[in-house]
Design a protein around this motif. Structure first.
Motif, PDB file in Angstrom:
ATOM      1  N   VAL A   1     -44.376 -37.391  70.710  1.00 43.37           N
ATOM      2  CA  VAL A   1     -43.450 -37.318  71.680  1.00 43.37           C
ATOM      3  C   VAL A   1     -41.831 -37.615  71.203  1.00 43.37           C
ATOM      4  O   VAL A   1     -41.643 -38.820  70.557  1.00 43.37           O
ATOM      5  N   VAL A   2     -40.887 -36.441  71.697  1.00 47.56           N
ATOM      6  CA  VAL A   2     -39.640 -36.658  71.219  1.00 47.56           C
ATOM      7  C   VAL A   2     -38.926 -37.295  72.550  1.00 47.56           C
ATOM      8  O   VAL A   2     -38.887 -36.499  73.555  1.00 47.56           O
ATOM      9  N   ARG A   3     -38.467 -38.205  72.442  1.00 49.19           N
ATOM     10  CA  ARG A   3     -37.582 -38.904  73.749  1.00 49.19           C
ATOM     11  C   ARG A   3     -35.968 -38.748  73.125  1.00 49.19           C
ATOM     12  O   ARG A   3     -35.814 -39.457  72.327  1.00 49.19           O
ATOM     13  N   VAL A   4     -35.365 -38.262  74.293  1.00 50.64           N
ATOM     14  CA  VAL A   4     -33.963 -37.956  74.066  1.00 50.64           C
ATOM     15  C   VAL A   4     -33.458 -38.749  75.122  1.00 50.64           C
ATOM     16  O   VAL A   4     -33.595 -38.433  76.118  1.00 50.64           O
ATOM     17  N   PHE A   5     -32.329 -39.664  74.892  1.00 52.70           N
ATOM     18  CA  PHE A   5     -31.882 -40.301  75.794  1.00 52.70           C
ATOM     19  C   PHE A   5     -30.237 -39.916  75.727  1.00 52.70           C
ATOM     20  O   PHE A   5     -29.432 -39.941  74.647  1.00 52.70           O
ATOM     21  N   VAL A   6     -29.689 -39.512  77.074  1.00 50.97           N
ATOM     22  CA  VAL A   6     -28.386 -38.992  77.091  1.00 50.97           C
ATOM     23  C   VAL A   6     -27.591 -39.798  78.101  1.00 50.97           C
ATOM     24  O   VAL A   6     -28.326 -40.239  78.963  1.00 50.97           O
ATOM     25  N   ASP A   7     -26.399 -39.588  77.782  1.00 47.00           N
ATOM     26  CA  ASP A   7     -25.291 -40.607  79.096  1.00 47.00           C
ATOM     27  C   ASP A   7     -24.352 -39.679  79.301  1.00 47.00           C
ATOM     28  O   ASP A   7     -23.913 -39.053  78.423  1.00 47.00           O
ATOM     29  N   LEU A   8     -23.531 -40.172  80.240  1.00 44.86           N
ATOM     30  CA  LEU A   8     -22.077 -39.629  80.191  1.00 44.86           C
ATOM     31  C   LEU A   8     -21.278 -40.126  79.273  1.00 44.86           C
ATOM     32  O   LEU A   8     -21.598 -41.310  78.633  1.00 44.86           O
ATOM     33  N   VAL A   9     -20.226 -39.517  78.781  1.00 50.57           N
ATOM     34  CA  VAL A   9     -19.281 -39.999  77.657  1.00 50.57           C
ATOM     35  C   VAL A   9     -18.708 -41.210  78.053  1.00 50.57           C
ATOM     36  O   VAL A   9     -18.564 -42.146  77.125  1.00 50.57           O
ATOM     37  N   ASP A  10     -17.865 -41.070  79.341  1.00 55.34           N
ATOM     38  CA  ASP A  10     -17.304 -42.439  79.434  1.00 55.34           C
ATOM     39  C   ASP A  10     -17.465 -42.702  81.065  1.00 55.34           C
ATOM     40  O   ASP A  10     -18.036 -41.850  81.734  1.00 55.34           O
ATOM     41  N   GLY A  11     -16.622 -43.704  81.480  1.00 56.77           N
ATOM     42  CA  GLY A  11     -16.301 -43.846  83.068  1.00 56.77           C
ATOM     43  C   GLY A  11     -17.518 -44.690  83.207  1.00 56.77           C
ATOM     44  O   GLY A  11     -18.428 -45.017  82.572  1.00 56.77           O
ATOM     45  N   GLN A  12     -17.576 -45.148  84.768  1.00 57.02           N
ATOM     46  CA  GLN A  12     -18.813 -45.843  85.170  1.00 57.02           C
ATOM     47  C   GLN A  12     -19.596 -45.056  86.160  1.00 57.02           C
ATOM     48  O   GLN A  12     -20.656 -45.924  86.680  1.00 57.02           O
TER      49      GLN A  12
ATOM     50  N   LEU B   1     -23.069 -43.057  87.229  1.00 62.31           N
ATOM     51  CA  LEU B   1     -24.290 -42.798  86.776  1.00 62.31           C
ATOM     52  C   LEU B   1     -24.432 -41.291  86.176  1.00 62.31           C
ATOM     53  O   LEU B   1     -24.170 -40.355  86.949  1.00 62.31           O
ATOM     54  N   LEU B   2     -25.393 -41.138  85.295  1.00 59.86           N
ATOM     55  CA  LEU B   2     -25.882 -39.925  85.024  1.00 59.86           C
ATOM     56  C   LEU B   2     -26.583 -39.094  86.189  1.00 59.86           C
ATOM     57  O   LEU B   2     -27.566 -39.751  86.879  1.00 59.86           O
ATOM     58  N   GLY B   3     -26.260 -37.813  86.334  1.00 58.12           N
ATOM     59  CA  GLY B   3     -26.908 -37.224  87.553  1.00 58.12           C
ATOM     60  C   GLY B   3     -28.105 -36.271  87.025  1.00 58.12           C
ATOM     61  O   GLY B   3     -28.282 -35.898  85.925  1.00 58.12           O
ATOM     62  N   GLU B   4     -28.770 -35.771  88.282  1.00 58.62           N
ATOM     63  CA  GLU B   4     -30.186 -34.892  87.682  1.00 58.62           C
ATOM     64  C   GLU B   4     -29.400 -33.571  87.170  1.00 58.62           C
ATOM     65  O   GLU B   4     -29.987 -32.914  86.421  1.00 58.62           O
ATOM     66  N   ASP B   5     -28.427 -33.133  87.640  1.00 54.68           N
ATOM     67  CA  ASP B   5     -27.716 -31.983  87.004  1.00 54.68           C
ATOM     68  C   ASP B   5     -27.528 -32.225  85.612  1.00 54.68           C
ATOM     69  O   ASP B   5     -27.535 -31.135  84.762  1.00 54.68           O
ATOM     70  N   ASP B   6     -27.025 -33.462  85.396  1.00 56.70           N
ATOM     71  CA  ASP B   6     -26.421 -33.682  84.000  1.00 56.70           C
ATOM     72  C   ASP B   6     -27.828 -33.669  83.036  1.00 56.70           C
ATOM     73  O   ASP B   6     -27.884 -33.094  81.847  1.00 56.70           O
ATOM     74  N   LEU B   7     -28.834 -34.102  83.657  1.00 57.41           N
ATOM     75  CA  LEU B   7     -30.198 -34.162  82.895  1.00 57.41           C
ATOM     76  C   LEU B   7     -30.758 -32.893  82.721  1.00 57.41           C
ATOM     77  O   LEU B   7     -31.258 -32.239  81.545  1.00 57.41           O
ATOM     78  N   ASP B   8     -30.622 -31.875  83.916  1.00 59.13           N
ATOM     79  CA  ASP B   8     -31.249 -30.605  83.558  1.00 59.13           C
ATOM     80  C   ASP B   8     -30.487 -29.714  82.514  1.00 59.13           C
ATOM     81  O   ASP B   8     -31.003 -29.054  81.618  1.00 59.13           O
TER      82      ASP B   8
END
Length: 158
Positions: A44-55, A57-64
Motif C-alpha cells: 500500500v502506497v500512502r501519500v500524505f499531502v497538505d496545503l503549503v501554508d496558512g491555517q 484545512l485541506l479540502g476534498e477538491d485538493d485531495l482530488d
C-alpha cells in the motif's frame, strides 16, 4: 553488511517521494510524507499531502487534484514491480506536530503537548516563532521552546 527487505522499502519510498515531489508542488500542495506498507506482494502506497501554508484545512477538491497527480506520476514511472493499492490523504485534523511548518499550519487551533519534563499542556497555539511558540492554557500564556517538546498533537474541540 547485508541489505534487508526494509532497506529496499526505504529505497522505494525515497524514489516515490522524489517522483511525486514536483507533481505535488505543481498542484499547489505540499508533499508531507510517503509510506510504503504491507506485504511486498501487494504493498500500500500512502501519500500524505497538505496545503503549503496558512491555517486552512485541506479540502476534498485538493485531495482530488493530488490523487490525480499521484496516479499519473506512478502510472507513468511504474516504480513498483507488483500490483499495489494507493491511498492519498491529508495528515488529518489531529495530526502530530513534528516540524516548525506543522506548528505554523496549526496556529490558532487547540494542541496538546507533553514536555520532556513529563508535564502536559492543552490550549490554543499562538505566536509561533523560530525557537518556539506560546500556548494559551486556560488563562495563562505559556512560552514553550521546540526543544522542550516530547510530543505535540493538534486536537479537535467540539
Amino acid at each position: 553488511m547485508a541489505r534487508t527487505p526494509e532497506d529496499g522499502r526505504e529505497d522505494l519510498t525515497a524514489r516515490i517521494t522524489q517522483l511525486l515531489q514536483p507533481a505535488i508542488l505543481e498542484a499547489g500542495l505540499f508533499l508531507e510524507e510517503v509510506r510504503v506498507v504491507g506485504p511486498a506482494s501487494r504493498p500500500v502506497v500512502r501519500v500524505f499531502v497538505d496545503l503549503v501554508d496558512g491555517q486552512d484545512l485541506l479540502g476534498e477538491d485538493d485531495l482530488d487534484v493530488a490523487s490525480r497527480a499521484v496516479s499519473t506520476v506512478l502510472d507513468t514511472a511504474d516504480p513498483i514491480e507488483t500490483a499495489y493499492d494507493l491511498e492519498v490523504s491529508s495528515p488529518g485534523a489531529e495530526r502530530l506536530l513534528k516540524t516548525h511548518r506543522h506548528f505554523v499550519r496549526t496556529l490558532g487551533r487547540t494542541i496538546e503537548l507533553t514536555l520532556e519534563t513529563g508535564e502536559t499542556l492543552k490550549g490554543r497555539l499562538d505566536e509561533v516563532g523560530d525557537a518556539g511558540f506560546t500556548i494559551f492554557a486556560g488563562t495563562e500564556a505559556r512560552p514553550v521552546e521546540f526543544g522542550q517538546i516530547k510530543r505535540a498533537q493538534a486536537v479537535v474541540v467540539f
